[in-house]
Write an enzyme that holds these catalytic residues in place. Structure first.
Site, short mmCIF file in Angstrom:
data_model
loop_
_atom_site.label_atom_id
_atom_site.label_comp_id
_atom_site.label_asym_id
_atom_site.label_seq_id
_atom_site.Cartn_x
_atom_site.Cartn_y
_atom_site.Cartn_z
N ARG A 1 0.85 -1.21 0.00
CA ARG A 1 0.00 0.00 0.00
C ARG A 1 0.88 1.26 0.00
NH1 ARG A 1 -5.52 -0.66 -0.87
NH2 ARG A 1 -5.61 1.44 -0.06
N ASN B 1 -6.08 4.16 -11.67
CA ASN B 1 -4.95 4.47 -10.79
C ASN B 1 -3.91 3.35 -10.75
OD1 ASN B 1 -6.42 2.68 -9.29
ND2 ASN B 1 -6.79 4.02 -7.55
N HIS C 1 -3.98 -2.21 -7.95
CA HIS C 1 -4.81 -2.60 -6.80
C HIS C 1 -3.91 -3.30 -5.80
CE1 HIS C 1 -7.96 -4.51 -4.36
NE2 HIS C 1 -7.14 -5.55 -4.35
P1 ADP Z 1 -7.84 1.36 -3.08
O1 ADP Z 1 -7.68 0.77 -4.46
O2 ADP Z 1 -6.81 2.44 -2.81
O3 ADP Z 1 -7.91 0.32 -1.98
P2 ADP Z 1 -10.74 1.63 -2.80
O4 ADP Z 1 -10.73 0.22 -2.31
O5 ADP Z 1 -11.41 2.65 -1.96
O6 ADP Z 1 -9.24 2.15 -3.08
O7 ADP Z 1 -11.41 1.69 -4.23
C1 ADP Z 1 -11.20 0.67 -5.18
C2 ADP Z 1 -10.95 1.31 -6.52
O8 ADP Z 1 -12.12 2.00 -6.93
C3 ADP Z 1 -9.84 2.37 -6.54
O9 ADP Z 1 -8.54 1.86 -6.63
C4 ADP Z 1 -10.23 3.17 -7.77
O10 ADP Z 1 -9.84 2.49 -8.97
C5 ADP Z 1 -11.75 3.16 -7.67
N1 ADP Z 1 -12.27 4.33 -6.95
C6 ADP Z 1 -12.21 4.58 -5.63
N2 ADP Z 1 -12.78 5.75 -5.31
C7 ADP Z 1 -13.23 6.27 -6.48
C8 ADP Z 1 -13.93 7.46 -6.83
N3 ADP Z 1 -14.28 8.38 -5.92
N4 ADP Z 1 -14.21 7.67 -8.15
C9 ADP Z 1 -13.87 6.75 -9.09
N5 ADP Z 1 -13.23 5.61 -8.82
C10 ADP Z 1 -12.91 5.36 -7.55
MG MG Z 2 -9.31 -1.15 -1.68
#
Ligand code: ADP
Ligand code: MG
Length: 140
Positions: free
Chosen positions: A87, A114, A117
């Site tokens: 992370r 982004n 994952h």
């Molecule tokens: P992470 O991948 O950092 O653990 P989350 O589990 O909160 O983040 O979200 C899963 C994925 O959903 C993110 O990596 C991103 O691709 C997408 N995502 C999260 N928040 C948003 C948002 N506000 N708008 C669009 N896509 C989002």
């Molecule tokens: Mg996540």
């Protein structure tokens, strides 16, 4: 700290831009070993199942559609404190908030696209690893 496994996915925005090697180098340079890896094209049903925890979120449908726009590379990373370490290497979900030198700061296109994952806890890591890999495919 303990030796952990975590599930990583190189997302379609990154495979499309040929960033698999650069992203893998960051994991290896920072002490995580890639002990399983496969490049696959998810179906919509698989993307929805993988992100089931987010099914009530406003971004769920767009996220699942994004995850099937191209191939992904699913991988198991192993190392000391691998879940938190990965992370940290990834950076914040929104690249605008990601620290310098993180994958998302350097490569992410948007909060959705982004680039990577990473599992967020031991229980989710175990569940996500078994989503993609059998034990036979994980070679430490
Ligand atoms: P992470 O991948 O950092 O653990 P989350 O589990 O909160 O983040 O979200 C899963 C994925 O959903 C993110 O990596 C991103 O691709 C997408 N995502 C999260 N928040 C948003 C948002 N506000 N708008 C669009 N896509 C989002
Ligand atoms: Mg996540």
């Amino acid at each position: 700290m303990a030796i952990e496994r975590t599930l990583s996915i190189i997302k379609p925005d990154a495979t499309r831009r040929n960033l698999t090697g650069q992203i893998n180098a960051r994991f290896e340079e920072q002490g995580l070993s890639i002990v399983a890896q496969k490049r696959i094209r998810l179906t919509l049903e698989q993307a929805q199942a993988f992100y089931d925890v987010h099914k009530e979120r406003a971004f769920f449908e767009d996220l699942c559609n994004f995850m099937i726009t191209g191939p992904v590379v699913a991988q198991v990373l192993v190392g000391e404190d691998a879940i938190t370490k990965n992370r940290d290497i990834m950076g914040a979900t929104n690249p605008a908030n990601a620290d310098e030198g993180t994958i998302r700061k350097d490569f992410a296109e948007s909060i959705e696209a982004n680039s990577v994952h990473g599992s967020d806890a031991p229980e989710t890591a175990a569940k996500e690893i078994s989503f993609f890999f059998s034990e036979l495919e994980i070679v430490g």
